[in-house]
Scaffold this motif. Structure first.
Motif, PDB file in Angstrom:
ATOM      1  N   THR A  55      22.473   4.089  54.725  1.00 46.61           N
ATOM      2  CA  THR A  55      21.884   5.315  55.079  1.00 46.61           C
ATOM      3  C   THR A  55      21.964   5.654  56.502  1.00 46.61           C
ATOM      4  O   THR A  55      23.139   6.723  56.327  1.00 46.61           O
ATOM      5  N   ASP A  56      21.501   4.992  56.983  1.00 47.48           N
ATOM      6  CA  ASP A  56      21.393   6.291  58.250  1.00 47.48           C
ATOM      7  C   ASP A  56      21.528   5.265  59.784  1.00 47.48           C
ATOM      8  O   ASP A  56      21.166   3.658  59.432  1.00 47.48           O
ATOM      9  N   THR A 107      23.897  10.403  58.926  1.00 47.11           N
ATOM     10  CA  THR A 107      23.782   9.580  57.800  1.00 47.11           C
ATOM     11  C   THR A 107      24.709   9.661  56.633  1.00 47.11           C
ATOM     12  O   THR A 107      25.116  10.785  56.678  1.00 47.11           O
ATOM     13  N   PHE A 108      24.963   8.726  55.786  1.00 46.54           N
ATOM     14  CA  PHE A 108      25.420   8.399  55.264  1.00 46.54           C
ATOM     15  C   PHE A 108      25.386   8.428  53.408  1.00 46.54           C
ATOM     16  O   PHE A 108      23.671   8.070  53.731  1.00 46.54           O
ATOM     17  N   ASP A 109      25.884   9.766  52.845  1.00 45.43           N
ATOM     18  CA  ASP A 109      25.100  10.114  51.533  1.00 45.43           C
ATOM     19  C   ASP A 109      25.553   9.465  50.982  1.00 45.43           C
ATOM     20  O   ASP A 109      27.139   9.674  50.403  1.00 45.43           O
ATOM     21  N   GLU A 110      24.479   8.106  50.037  1.00 50.35           N
ATOM     22  CA  GLU A 110      25.545   7.308  48.574  1.00 50.35           C
ATOM     23  C   GLU A 110      25.588   7.858  47.672  1.00 50.35           C
ATOM     24  O   GLU A 110      26.395   7.519  46.722  1.00 50.35           O
ATOM     25  N   GLN A 111      25.018   8.666  47.100  1.00 50.98           N
ATOM     26  CA  GLN A 111      25.316   9.835  45.652  1.00 50.98           C
ATOM     27  C   GLN A 111      26.669  11.388  45.927  1.00 50.98           C
ATOM     28  O   GLN A 111      27.517  11.046  44.855  1.00 50.98           O
ATOM     29  N   GLY A 160      26.135  18.673  57.429  1.00 51.91           N
ATOM     30  CA  GLY A 160      25.096  18.976  56.037  1.00 51.91           C
ATOM     31  C   GLY A 160      24.954  19.144  55.140  1.00 51.91           C
ATOM     32  O   GLY A 160      26.322  18.686  54.408  1.00 51.91           O
ATOM     33  N   PHE A 161      24.401  18.355  53.827  1.00 49.64           N
ATOM     34  CA  PHE A 161      23.809  18.941  52.576  1.00 49.64           C
ATOM     35  C   PHE A 161      25.503  19.528  52.262  1.00 49.64           C
ATOM     36  O   PHE A 161      26.056  19.175  51.312  1.00 49.64           O
ATOM     37  N   SER A 162      25.153  21.232  52.428  1.00 45.31           N
ATOM     38  CA  SER A 162      26.002  21.430  51.882  1.00 45.31           C
ATOM     39  C   SER A 162      27.526  21.643  52.848  1.00 45.31           C
ATOM     40  O   SER A 162      28.682  22.511  51.474  1.00 45.31           O
ATOM     41  N   LEU A 204      35.052  13.339  53.379  1.00 45.29           N
ATOM     42  CA  LEU A 204      33.983  12.516  52.128  1.00 45.29           C
ATOM     43  C   LEU A 204      34.942  11.282  51.757  1.00 45.29           C
ATOM     44  O   LEU A 204      36.094  11.577  51.562  1.00 45.29           O
ATOM     45  N   LEU A 205      34.462  10.561  51.020  1.00 44.98           N
ATOM     46  CA  LEU A 205      35.217   9.404  50.522  1.00 44.98           C
ATOM     47  C   LEU A 205      35.723   9.745  49.283  1.00 44.98           C
ATOM     48  O   LEU A 205      34.902   9.635  47.770  1.00 44.98           O
ATOM     49  N   GLN A 206      37.094  10.088  49.130  1.00 47.32           N
ATOM     50  CA  GLN A 206      36.993  10.138  47.208  1.00 47.32           C
ATOM     51  C   GLN A 206      38.576   9.523  46.924  1.00 47.32           C
ATOM     52  O   GLN A 206      39.678  10.193  48.600  1.00 47.32           O
ATOM     53  N   TYR A 207      39.014   9.042  46.552  1.00 52.41           N
ATOM     54  CA  TYR A 207      40.347   8.953  46.415  1.00 52.41           C
ATOM     55  C   TYR A 207      41.516   9.925  44.622  1.00 52.41           C
ATOM     56  O   TYR A 207      39.760  10.276  44.108  1.00 52.41           O
TER      57      TYR A 207
END
Length: 152
Positions: free
Chosen positions: A53-54, A63-67, A87-89, A94-97
């Protein structure tokens, strides 16, 4: 014809052939071979981290957000002030296929192809079997994190 193969041939194969027996040809071909990946990864200079995570490496932390599956914070402590990226916003990396359909490609071509007479675009931006696909988006999750060990 596959336009990517044609582009690669034009920029690499034909240019190399044009050099014939010039010594530069061997240098270029050797450098291209060095770029090829044999599929093996060595982690001998890395250590497995307990926390995915950190991370802090030198004066950079993230910081890596696992959610959400993204880098949610990236901080640079070099210089006189801390610079924060992401930041969160507005997450980074973003890891996405995504898998696309024929409709997705047609929408893209309709809205972004400036000159529909350019037939190369249809070869570049499509692929066989799209009429049998469905649009999906899948997030990825880390299963392990590794960091490079500084030489002693």
């Amino acid at each position: 014809a596959n336009s990517w193969i044609e582009q690669r041939d034009w920029s690499i194969k034909y240019a190399s052939e044009a050099l014939e027996d010039h010594p530069l040809r061997k240098v270029i071909e050797t450098k291209i071979e060095e770029l090829k990946f044999d599929g093996r990864i060595s982690l001998s200079d890395y250590k497995k981290e307990q926390n995915c995570t950190d991370f802090t490496h030198g004066k950079i932390s993230f910081t890596f957000d696992e959610q959400v599956m993204c880098i949610s914070s990236l901080q640079d402590f070099r210089g006189d002030s801390v610079r924060e990226f992401g930041g969160f916003s507005y997450p980074l990396a973003l890891l996405q296929y995504n898998a696309y359909t024929q409709d997705d490609y047609e929408y893209f071509l309709k809205h972004y192809l400036l000159d529909p007479r350019q037939s190369y675009a249809y070869l570049d931006l499509g692929k066989p079997g799209l009429n049998h696909t469905k649009h999906i988006s899948i997030g990825a999750a880390p299963i392990a994190c590794w960091s490079k060990v500084d030489p002693v």
